[in-house]
Design an enzyme around this catalytic site. Structure first.
Site: not given
Length: 386
Positions: A147, A322
């Site tokens: 991905n 994150c």
């Protein structure tokens, strides 16, 4: 302000024809596909038509398609549905977190898991898969296309290895569906995951291909939906949209659409490398899906560049994630051996069927400017490799 979207590997917009196919099933044809009255029969017919469309995309029997809520559920169903105490799982260090975290949870529950390394280009070595096989190996799970980098994995060879060893093989094809031809017969896979919103179907839709004869324990319990493999009333409009998107994807594989997207991607990639110093392409030496490029911009922070481009009207994504409020290097790029600074300086540009030549022109106007400005503002050593 003009806005251009280049984050298709995160999600794609509905195509107009997909929305039109779905529209009647929100209001007029709202039936429950398990009901036997007219509305129920209409719903059942729509679900089965969509099942046939998805099966055609994968070259499998419609009965082998299980509708799910998306790639994460499909991946979890494949792993948790097969693995039992005493079993061994082989997967890779670059899988999507839907596989990685599921594998980690299996390990916490006492099952054995091997996380294979990858090359510097982000590709699994099939011989590493072969060497990792043990007498109790139950399942091999290797994605079809990554991905983040778009790197295509050697799943056909891995499928052959699994078949010869009489081991189940699952592949996460979320980033491959609609971009690469998929034939589950030639892949020799037993399980395959797809997410609808990566191929212009609605969010919250997906499938798990389950080869006939594969004994899979369900994750959900309730009704006998999906041949008792996935309890819960079917998401009728979503399934209809997924079926239509599968039909569009089938056509795109042969009508020149993929070649057009690749040409756009190559122009973007070459333009950035020509106009911006200290850049390079991650996984550039291996085959990649046509829509994806992952480019590092040394001596700056990728997250800052994502924000700067967003303010100028270009949506893209960083090669980092994150976690707990802190920016951590991408696990994929780290597994490839990139230093943390370069991993954090990497951006992913992923195109869709809706991108145009004008979009590439726009991107090539603002990316060099944004990168140069950030390098002027940042301390000299903020994102260096030293």
């Amino acid at each position: 302000m003009k806005r251009v979207y280049m984050d298709a590997n995160a999600t794609t917009p509905l195509l107009p024809e997909v929305l039109e196919a779905m529209r009647p099933y929100f209001i007029e044809r709202f039936g429950n596909a398990s009901s036997i009255h007219q509305q129920g029969q209409q719903a059942r017919a729509a679900v089965e038509h969509a099942r046939e469309s998805v099966a055609a995309l994968l070259n499998c029997r419609p009965a082998e398609i299980v509708f799910t809520s998306g790639g994460t559920e499909s991946d979890n169903m494949a792993l948790f549905g097969l693995m039992q105490q005493g079993d061994h799982l082989i997967t890779s260090s670059i899988e999507h977190h839907a596989v990685l975290h599921a594998a980690e949870k299996l390990r916490e529950r006492g099952m054995e898991v091997t996380f294979l390394p990858v090359s510097s280009e982000g590709v699994v070595d099939p011989q590493e898969v072969r060497r990792a096989i043990r007498p109790n190996t139950k399942l091999i799970s290797i994605m079809m296309a990554n991905n983040e980098t778009g790197a295509i994995q050697p799943v056909s060879e891995i499928g052959r290895i699994a078949s010869e060893a009489d081991i189940y093989f699952h592949t996460d094809a979320v980033q491959a569906a609609g971009k690469l031809p998929i034939d589950v017969q030639s892949l020799r896979c037993d399980l395959l995951s797809i997410s609808g919103h990566k191929m212009h179907a609605p969010q919250g839709t997906g499938i798990l291909y389950v080869r006939r004869g594969t004994q899979l324990e369900p994750l959900f319990f309730g009704g006998a939906h999906e041949r008792q493999r996935r309890a819960g009333t079917e998401n009728l409009p979503g399934i209809v949209g997924l079926g239509k998107a599968a039909e569009v994807a089938c056509a795109a594989l042969t009508d020149g659409t993929i070649e057009r997207i690749k040409a756009l991607r190559d122009r973007l990639e070459q333009g950035i490398l020509a106009e911006v110093e200290d850049t390079g392409v991650n996984s550039r030496k291996v085959a990649r899906v046509a829509n994806t490029t992952n480019i590092y911009f040394d001596n700056l922070e990728g997250e800052a560049l994502v924000i700067a481009l967003d303010l100028k009207g270009l949506s893209t994504s960083g090669g980092s994630a994150c976690a707990s409020g802190a920016t951590e290097p991408s696990h994929v790029l780290s597994a490839m051996g990139l230093p943390p600074a370069r991993a954090r300086a990497s951006l992913r540009f992923s195109l869709s069927k809706l991108n145009t030549e004008d979009d590439i022109t726009f991107a090539l106007e603002i990316i060099p400017q944004a990168a140069a400005r950030l390098r002027e503002l940042a301390p000299v050593n903020a994102g260096t490799l030293g």
